[in-house]
Structure formats: C-alpha cells, structure tokens
Design a protein around this motif. Structure first.
Motif, PDB file in Angstrom:
ATOM      1  N   ALA A  57       0.817  -1.210   0.000  1.00 26.99           N
ATOM      2  CA  ALA A  57       0.000   0.000   0.000  1.00 26.99           C
ATOM      3  C   ALA A  57       0.851   1.260   0.000  1.00 26.99           C
ATOM      4  CB  ALA A  57      -0.936   0.005   1.207  1.00 26.99           C
ATOM      5  N   ILE A  58       2.066   1.183   0.553  1.00 25.07           N
ATOM      6  CA  ILE A  58       2.890   2.390   0.649  1.00 25.07           C
ATOM      7  C   ILE A  58       4.257   2.233  -0.003  1.00 25.07           C
ATOM      8  CG2 ILE A  58       1.756   3.106   2.785  1.00 25.07           C
ATOM      9  CD1 ILE A  58       4.250   2.118   4.288  1.00 25.07           C
ATOM     10  N   GLN A  59       4.686   1.000  -0.277  1.00 21.95           N
ATOM     11  CA  GLN A  59       6.032   0.791  -0.797  1.00 21.95           C
ATOM     12  C   GLN A  59       6.073   0.389  -2.268  1.00 21.95           C
ATOM     13  OE1 GLN A  59       6.962  -1.930   2.645  1.00 21.95           O
ATOM     14  NE2 GLN A  59       8.917  -0.857   2.596  1.00 21.95           N
ATOM     15  N   ALA A  60       4.975  -0.092  -2.792  1.00 24.91           N
ATOM     16  CA  ALA A  60       4.958  -0.552  -4.185  1.00 24.91           C
ATOM     17  C   ALA A  60       4.632   0.620  -5.113  1.00 24.91           C
ATOM     18  CB  ALA A  60       3.938  -1.669  -4.367  1.00 24.91           C
ATOM     19  N   GLN A  61       5.586   1.018  -5.935  1.00 27.33           N
ATOM     20  CA  GLN A  61       5.360   2.044  -6.957  1.00 27.33           C
ATOM     21  C   GLN A  61       4.888   1.336  -8.228  1.00 27.33           C
ATOM     22  OE1 GLN A  61       5.762   5.423  -6.997  1.00 27.33           O
ATOM     23  NE2 GLN A  61       6.602   5.736  -4.943  1.00 27.33           N
ATOM     24  N   ARG A  62       3.624   1.553  -8.609  1.00 27.39           N
ATOM     25  CA  ARG A  62       3.036   0.842  -9.749  1.00 27.39           C
ATOM     26  C   ARG A  62       2.395   1.837 -10.710  1.00 27.39           C
ATOM     27  NH1 ARG A  62       4.084  -4.786  -8.737  1.00 27.39           N
ATOM     28  NH2 ARG A  62       2.894  -5.020 -10.666  1.00 27.39           N
ATOM     29  N   GLN A  63       2.365   1.441 -11.994  1.00 31.71           N
ATOM     30  CA  GLN A  63       1.691   2.288 -12.979  1.00 31.71           C
ATOM     31  C   GLN A  63       0.203   2.371 -12.650  1.00 31.71           C
ATOM     32  OE1 GLN A  63       2.391   1.244 -17.057  1.00 31.71           O
ATOM     33  NE2 GLN A  63       4.432   2.146 -17.060  1.00 31.71           N
ATOM     34  N   THR A  64      -0.348   3.562 -12.815  1.00 26.54           N
ATOM     35  CA  THR A  64      -1.718   3.808 -12.360  1.00 26.54           C
ATOM     36  C   THR A  64      -2.780   3.485 -13.404  1.00 26.54           C
ATOM     37  OG1 THR A  64      -1.535   6.112 -13.065  1.00 26.54           O
ATOM     38  CG2 THR A  64      -0.943   5.590 -10.787  1.00 26.54           C
ATOM     39  N   LEU A 117      -0.485   3.183  -3.823  1.00 24.64           N
ATOM     40  CA  LEU A 117      -1.922   3.155  -3.555  1.00 24.64           C
ATOM     41  C   LEU A 117      -2.297   4.221  -2.534  1.00 24.64           C
ATOM     42  CD1 LEU A 117      -4.703   1.822  -3.859  1.00 24.64           C
ATOM     43  CD2 LEU A 117      -4.038   0.217  -2.053  1.00 24.64           C
ATOM     44  N   LEU A 118      -1.461   4.454  -1.544  1.00 20.70           N
ATOM     45  CA  LEU A 118      -1.769   5.460  -0.539  1.00 20.70           C
ATOM     46  C   LEU A 118      -1.868   6.843  -1.172  1.00 20.70           C
ATOM     47  CD1 LEU A 118      -2.129   6.140   2.489  1.00 20.70           C
ATOM     48  CD2 LEU A 118       0.343   6.523   2.576  1.00 20.70           C
ATOM     49  N   ASP A 119      -0.926   7.182  -2.029  1.00 21.17           N
ATOM     50  CA  ASP A 119      -0.956   8.501  -2.670  1.00 21.17           C
ATOM     51  C   ASP A 119      -2.158   8.643  -3.596  1.00 21.17           C
ATOM     52  OD1 ASP A 119       1.308   9.245  -1.349  1.00 21.17           O
ATOM     53  OD2 ASP A 119       2.671   8.930  -3.036  1.00 21.17           O
ATOM     54  N   MET A 120      -2.472   7.591  -4.336  1.00 19.10           N
ATOM     55  CA  MET A 120      -3.619   7.658  -5.242  1.00 19.10           C
ATOM     56  C   MET A 120      -4.924   7.806  -4.463  1.00 19.10           C
ATOM     57  SD  MET A 120      -2.868   7.599  -8.490  1.00 19.10           S
ATOM     58  CE  MET A 120      -4.342   6.961  -9.287  1.00 19.10           C
ATOM     59  N   THR A 121      -5.059   7.071  -3.370  1.00 21.98           N
ATOM     60  CA  THR A 121      -6.280   7.183  -2.567  1.00 21.98           C
ATOM     61  C   THR A 121      -6.375   8.569  -1.944  1.00 21.98           C
ATOM     62  OG1 THR A 121      -6.067   4.812  -2.071  1.00 21.98           O
ATOM     63  CG2 THR A 121      -7.616   6.072  -0.738  1.00 21.98           C
ATOM     64  N   GLY A 177      -9.181   2.695  -1.780  1.00 13.97           N
ATOM     65  CA  GLY A 177      -8.439   2.332  -2.980  1.00 13.97           C
ATOM     66  C   GLY A 177      -8.011   0.881  -2.914  1.00 13.97           C
ATOM     67  N   VAL A 178      -8.047   0.206  -4.060  1.00 16.30           N
ATOM     68  CA  VAL A 178      -7.641  -1.196  -4.146  1.00 16.30           C
ATOM     69  C   VAL A 178      -6.687  -1.350  -5.320  1.00 16.30           C
ATOM     70  CG1 VAL A 178      -8.389  -3.573  -4.539  1.00 16.30           C
ATOM     71  CG2 VAL A 178      -9.790  -2.040  -3.135  1.00 16.30           C
ATOM     72  N   TRP A 179      -5.572  -2.004  -5.091  1.00 18.08           N
ATOM     73  CA  TRP A 179      -4.646  -2.379  -6.159  1.00 18.08           C
ATOM     74  C   TRP A 179      -4.482  -3.884  -6.165  1.00 18.08           C
ATOM     75  CZ3 TRP A 179      -0.267  -5.275  -5.384  1.00 18.08           C
ATOM     76  CH2 TRP A 179       0.539  -5.491  -6.522  1.00 18.08           C
ATOM     77  N   MET A 180      -4.299  -4.430  -7.350  1.00 16.53           N
ATOM     78  CA  MET A 180      -4.074  -5.870  -7.478  1.00 16.53           C
ATOM     79  C   MET A 180      -3.034  -6.115  -8.560  1.00 16.53           C
ATOM     80  SD  MET A 180      -6.911  -8.874  -8.072  1.00 16.53           S
ATOM     81  CE  MET A 180      -6.426 -10.603  -8.104  1.00 16.53           C
ATOM     82  N   GLY A 181      -2.159  -7.076  -8.327  1.00 14.03           N
ATOM     83  CA  GLY A 181      -1.123  -7.412  -9.304  1.00 14.03           C
ATOM     84  C   GLY A 181      -0.144  -8.408  -8.722  1.00 14.03           C
ATOM     85  N   TYR A 182       0.932  -8.661  -9.456  1.00 14.22           N
ATOM     86  CA  TYR A 182       2.004  -9.542  -8.994  1.00 14.22           C
ATOM     87  C   TYR A 182       3.212  -8.699  -8.593  1.00 14.22           C
ATOM     88  CZ  TYR A 182      -0.398 -13.691 -10.818  1.00 14.22           C
ATOM     89  OH  TYR A 182      -1.294 -14.700 -11.054  1.00 14.22           O
ATOM     90  N   ASP A 183       3.921  -9.158  -7.586  1.00 15.63           N
ATOM     91  CA  ASP A 183       5.101  -8.428  -7.135  1.00 15.63           C
ATOM     92  C   ASP A 183       6.179  -8.357  -8.211  1.00 15.63           C
ATOM     93  OD1 ASP A 183       3.984  -7.899  -4.674  1.00 15.63           O
ATOM     94  OD2 ASP A 183       4.870  -9.658  -3.703  1.00 15.63           O
TER      95      ASP A 183
END
Length: 721
Positions: A418-425, A530-534, A632-638
């Motif tokens: 939620a706070i450490q994973a930088q993912r494309q939005t 996810l935290l920033d997006m939410t 906010g919800v994010w889903m994916g693979y590490d």
C-alpha cells in the motif's frame, strides 16, 4: 679307710613341681622365630605402602591447600561482585531501548513496537500460576541452592553427551539466578561508544564459554548473598524477554492476553513460562498451537512438583490460554508499521523513551478490509495464485482508517504494497486529466471525438493510442469518455490542456514521483503508490483541496498528559475550484452507475470512482468513494507478471465493494457532494423535441485551439456548464 660319701648323690631338696617338658618350649619359641623371619620380605612391601601413603598425604596436602586457595579466591570474587551489585530497584527495567504503544482512534491499544515494558512487578504480586510455572520449568530447586546447582549441571552435561553434543552445548543446567546474572550481563552496562551495536553487546552477554560460565556462577553466588530469593525472581520476571518485543511478565501479559500479570490463570502463566527458553519461536503470536503444546508440558511439571492437583492440570490443559483480540491481529500489521515510519525516528524506531502514539485507525474498518480481501481471494481467485492486493480506507481529510498491504494480513515488519509498491496507475489517473479541463472552464457535457489518432513524438516517432476494446465510439461527451474509460479522448484532452497543466494538477493532488513526459501521461504511464492515489481521490471528495494522508494524531511520553507533537497530515492547499471538483464527482459517479465500475455498487449508496488497468494487465485498480469514506484497491504480482483475465473493473472492484459494504454496515446512505451541470438540468427539464439544436462545443486538440476557445468564451460571455 674308705670315703663314706663316695658314690652318693648330693643332698638337695625335692622338687615340688615337676619339670616342664622340653618339647613345649621349642614349640612356643618356634612361632616367634617364624615371625622374626618375615622381615626378610617386608622391606619391598613397606616401600610401596609407605610411598602410597606418602602420595595420599601429598595429594591431601595439596588438595586442601588448593581447595582453600580456590575457596578464598571464590570468596574474594563473590565479595567483589557483591560490592558492585546495586539495589534491586535499579535492576528491574534493563532495556536499552524504549517502547511504543499505539492506540486507535478510540484510545484502545492495538499495537506495540520497540522494547515493551509494562511496568515493574514483584514475585509476590504476579499470579501464583505464573510464579510457580516459571519455577517448575526453569529451576525446580530454586529455593534450595546457593545460586549454582551442581546436580543440575551434571544432569545437563549427561543429557548433552547423550544427545551427541559437547558437554556445554545445548542444556546448560543454569539456575534462575544464573539466568538472571546473564540478563544483567554480569554487571556490564551497554555503552554505545564501546560496542559496535546493541546486537554485538547482547551476543557477548550470551557467550557460553567455560570461562564465562565460571564467572557467571560466581556472579550468581554474589547475587544470592546480596538479594533474597524473591528479589532475584523479581529481577528475572521483569527482565526476561518473552517474545514479540515484550520484556518482563507485565508487558507479556498485556501483549498476549490484554490483562495484568497479577490476574493470569495457570494456563496463561504456563504459556508465558513455556516460551522463556525460545521466546521468538514459541511466542503465541508466531504459532499458537506450538505455544499451547509447550504450556501443556509446563502444566504437567507443575502437577508433578505439587503446584497443581491432577484435576487442575487436566482442567487447564483442556482449556488452554487464548490470545487477546489485539494479539490475534498481530500487533497492528501494516498500519502500525506505516505509522512508525511517519513519526520522528528518535521517538519511534530508535526511541529510548516509552512513547504512546494515538492514531486514526478504526479497528472495525481494519477488520472489514481484511475480511473482504480474504473472502474475494478464497472465492474468486484460483487456488495457488501468487497475485497480491492492497487496500487503503481513509476519510476525506486524509485520515487513514484501515490499511492492508498484502494478502497475509497477520504480519508485521514486512513489505507493505500500500505504501512501498510504486506501480503504474493506468486509467485510474484519468480523473486528473478531466480535472484540469474542468478547472479551465470545460463542461462534463462538452464533446470530444473518439476516433483513430496518431501523434508524432519527437525522438520516438509516431504513436497511435488505442482503446481497450479496439473500437471507436465517435463523438462522445467528456463524461461518457471517462465512464467508458476511453483512451483516445483522454489523450486528446490532455494534449489540448497541456501536459504540464495535467502534471501539475496530479502533483498538487498528491501523486508523488516522476511523471511521464510523453502523451501517455494521460493513460497512467506514471507510477504511484496506492496510498498517494487514494489520498488524491480524497482531495476530489473534499471539494478540490489536496490532502496529506496521515495516521498519527499525537505523540506523548508515557506519564505525560500533554503531547509532544500532533498530526502532520490533513487538508492542504486548494488544487481546483469547488465547482469543478463537484462536477468531476458527478462524472465519476457515472463511471459506477453506467460505466466500467458498475460492480462497485452496493446497498443503495451513491458511489463515485474510477477503474484502472495498465498495459498487459500488470496492474489493476479501483479507487472510489461514498460521501463518508474513500477506498483504494490495487491488485497485481510483485514481479510484474501480467494478470490473467483481470481488469480494474473486475476483481479489484469486487474487493472494493466487499470492503466498503462492510465499512458502511449500520450506516444510512448519504448522497455524494456532486454538482449536476446546468445544461444537464435544463435538458432534463425540457422535452427532447423542444431542446435547441445548437452544436455542442468540442474540446480542442491543441494548445492553440484551447487559447482560441478561451478567447471565444471570454468574448462570448463564458461557457455554460
């Protein structure tokens, strides 16, 4: 003449007693004669006898002198250590670090960090169940030895040799007094200037060499001379590490059972005593069943030693100790870790004080998020899938109420997605594109053409974006383009507004990190957490002002009534006008009621949000809000493996719905703070056949077109929304 006495015997008196026979004399004399002959062999035997006796006398002479010397040396050493031992009160709290206690929004304790110390207890004040359990499992002869138990050492050596280890490896035969001496590090106090780290100091204190053992025994005897048995046991009960960051019986009792050490049952006391040998491995928060098995053994020993009757042993073995609700949630998990990372390091991760932090956490909402995630993965995701997910729930002012950083919810100190994973939005970024347009005066009902588009990108060549469906919808409103998550209209609007403006709006709303430079910016090519997006969506809900997500309300030292610091988050500067924000909410409500986010609907609540799916479905998002909460919800693979058959409108939206349905249990639906465009109001009031047939304005495709349109609007009296 003849001599008349000739031939006559002389006259003598008759013998009154008959003469002894000569044969009797030799017999009596022969025996002594034989004895006198024996010395012929005696010289050689006497030498060995005398030598043996001399050796024995020498050994005894040496032994008692050496023994006396050793005893004197031990006495001197004991006396020396005796003089260095402080008062008992100074030894009861021996932590090198302080503790952090975290309270939820209602003031209930839910997490602990650091070296937790619940307060001083004495052997006479803890429950008999705990005191007797410690003695039964750690040192059954505690009240009968002088600090060292030769019988215990011999037994330990025998067990070690039988199990194939060295005599001093494994079981040590240490008494409680010796263990206390080790906890005191034999009087050596931690000095940061002397040791590389606290870990190096602790490692040195726990060395098991023969020399160290000898010194430990002497120190233990000095303690026995200085303190009473009850005082030694009190020091041990206060300093012993009992797992999960808890030092001492009181901290452990609060940590695992949510009660004072004075009120522990025999089953609970046995569980605490049982984990003393391996506190991290046997901690009930790590493995409850293993901890209960160990407690059952302690209860059996208590029965054998007379502390419990046979019936009591059976009773408590059949009714083992249970963890408190806070302990079952494993110390606050992801949320507690995040709060600890947001506070000052000298009051959180490296504190030397006992700190209390009040947070924004709502434990009911936290359980709702955890249960929702578990339910969806158990029922909707194939077994064995390694896909991960994260959830954040917050209020419109940025106060985080719940956080789940991965599928394993009962954890602490692990990677928090939620706070450490930088993912494309992905398309979850598009509301900020339309926010820029609305801020510049465009209406949700303005038109844009959804048609094939090719752009020449300097240094990269020609780029042709496509919609997810590979189809085109023709002339659509901005609202329709957002609801159906059309890519080409989003790129056109972004290019018309100018990427710098879009980038600035997104950054001001709190989307941190480097933004994409090219036109793919509009499609969510940038990365965020996810935290920033939410938090950015919370800014839309609150009327267009940015927020800084926060979990810390205030921080104070234990015993102080006034906090040392307050929250570092909340509502910040305005990004877009309130009218523009309310119209954007109206557009985002159409995403849920008519567009890609329809699966988010529940319970008659009015909902606004946006789905997001990145290229090759490596990330899937849904972020939305009601009038009360943003989630906010994010889903994916590490490892960025593409998801199979998952889009933002699918599983992430279902996780969001399950979470928010639980969050809103018992609440009455409230309308969103949206604003319907005036044109839409008039169209709803005017019959279709009487509506004016004027051409709807179209979003210009270039910045130059934007300027022309703005000039036309200014000269023409403005734009109708």
């Amino acid at each position: 003449m003849s001599d008349s006495r000739k031939g006559k015997r002389p006259l003598v008196a008759d013998r009154r007693y008959p003469k002894k026979k000569k044969t009797a004399k030799p017999a009596a004399r022969k025996a002594p004669a034989k004895l006198r002959k024996a010395p012929a062999r005696k010289p050689s035997r006497n030498i060995f006898v005398r030598l043996f006796k001399w050796i024995l006398r020498l050994v005894w002479w040496i032994t008692w002198r050496v023994g006396l010397t050793v005893a004197a040396g031990i006495a001197l050493a004991v006396g020396y250590f005796w003089t260095t031992l402080p008062d008992v009160d100074e030894l009861l709290d021996g932590r090198a670090r302080g503790s952090v206690t975290l309270l939820d929004g209602e003031g209930n304790r839910f997490a602990w960090r650091g070296d937790q110390f619940g307060g001083v207890v004495m052997a006479s004040t803890v429950s008999p169940g705990l005191k007797n359990a410690v003695i039964a499992i750690e040192d059954r002869r505690f009240y009968r030895h002088f600090g060292v138990s030769p019988r215990g050492v011999a037994s330990a050596v025998r067990i070690n040799l039988r199990e194939g280890r060295g005599p001093l490896q494994g079981h040590g035969g240490s008494t409680i007094t010796q263990q206390t001496a080790k906890l005191l590090c034999l009087g050596v106090v931690y000095d940061p200037a002397e040791w590389e780290s606290e870990a190096a100091y602790v490692s040195d204190c726990r060395r098991g060499s023969l020399q160290r053992k000898a010194k430990e025994a002497v120190y233990a005897m000095a303690m026995e001379a200085k303190y009473s048995k009850e005082e030694i046991l009190s020091i041990y009960l206060n300093r012993a590490y009992m797992g999960a960051g808890a030092y001492g019986a009181e901290a452990a009792a609060q940590r695992y059972f949510g009660k004072p050490a004075a009120t522990l049952t025999p089953a609970e006391g046995a569980m605490l005593a049982g984990l003393l040998t391996a506190p991290s491995r046997l901690a009930p928060t790590s493995n409850l069943e293993r901890s209960r098995d160990r407690a059952a053994t302690v209860l059996r020993l208590m029965g054998e030693q007379g502390y419990l009757s046979r019936a009591e042993v059976a009773q408590w073995q059949e009714n083992p100790a249970s963890l408190s609700p806070a302990a079952r949630r494993n110390a606050g998990g992801y949320f507690a870790d995040w709060v600890m990372s947001t506070g000052p390091e000298f009051f959180t991760r490296n504190t030397t004080e006992d700190v209390i932090i009040r947070t924004t956490l709502d434990q009911r909402l936290q359980r709702a998020a955890e249960d929702a995630l578990k339910q969806v993965f158990e029922t909707k995701v194939r077994e064995g899938s390694k896909a991960q997910a994260a959830i954040v729930v917050m209020s419109a002012d940025g106060a985080v109420r719940a956080m789940v950083g991965g599928r394993e919810t009962q954890v602490a100190g692990v990677f928090n997605r939620a706070i450490q994973a930088q993912r494309q939005t992905g398309s979850a970024f598009k509301p900020f594109v339309y926010a820029a347009a609305l801020e510049l005066g465009y209406s949700p009902l303005d038109f844009v053409d959804d048609e094939p588009l090719t752009l020449d990108i300097p240094g990269s060549g020609r780029w042709s974006p496509r919609n997810y469906t590979n189809t085109y919808s023709g002339r659509v409103t901005l609202t329709k383009a957002l609801a159906d998550s059309l890519n080409i209209p989003a790129v056109k609007v972004s290019e018309s507004m100018g990427r710098d403006l879009v980038r600035r709006v997104a950054t001001d709303f709190g989307i941190d990190g480097a933004m994409a430079d090219g036109p793919a910016l509009a499609l969510g090519a940038s990365e965020s957490t996810l935290l920033d997006m939410t938090g950015a969506y919370a800014g839309i809900l609150n009327g267009g002002s940015s927020v800084t997500p926060y979990g810390l309300i205030d921080l104070r030292l234990r015993g102080d009534s006034e906090p040392l610091m307050g929250t570092g988050g909340g509502i910040r500067e305005r990004v877009i006008q309130e009218g523009a924000a309310k119209e954007l909410i109206w557009m985002m409500e159409k995403v849920v009621s008519e567009g890609t986010g329809q699966r988010a609907q529940f319970g008659g609540w009015q909902i606004a949000g946006k789905t997001g799916t990145t290229q090759a479905a490596r990330d899937a998002w849904f972020i939305g809000f009601t009038a009360d909460y943003v989630a906010g919800v994010w889903m994916g693979y590490d490892d960025n493996t593409p998801l199979t058959g998952v889009t933002g409108g699918g599983l992430p939206t279902e996780i969001w719905r399950e979470t928010m349905a639980r969050v809103h249990e018992g609440m009455s639906p409230r309308p969103l703070p949206l604003q319907v465009p005036e044109r839409a109001v008039r169209q709803a009031q005017t019959p279709a056949q009487q509506a004016p047939q004027s051409r709807q304005p179209e979003v210009p495709r270039t910045t130059e077109g934007l300027i022309e349109t703005l000039l036309r609007d200014i000269l023409g009296g403005g734009r109708d929304r």
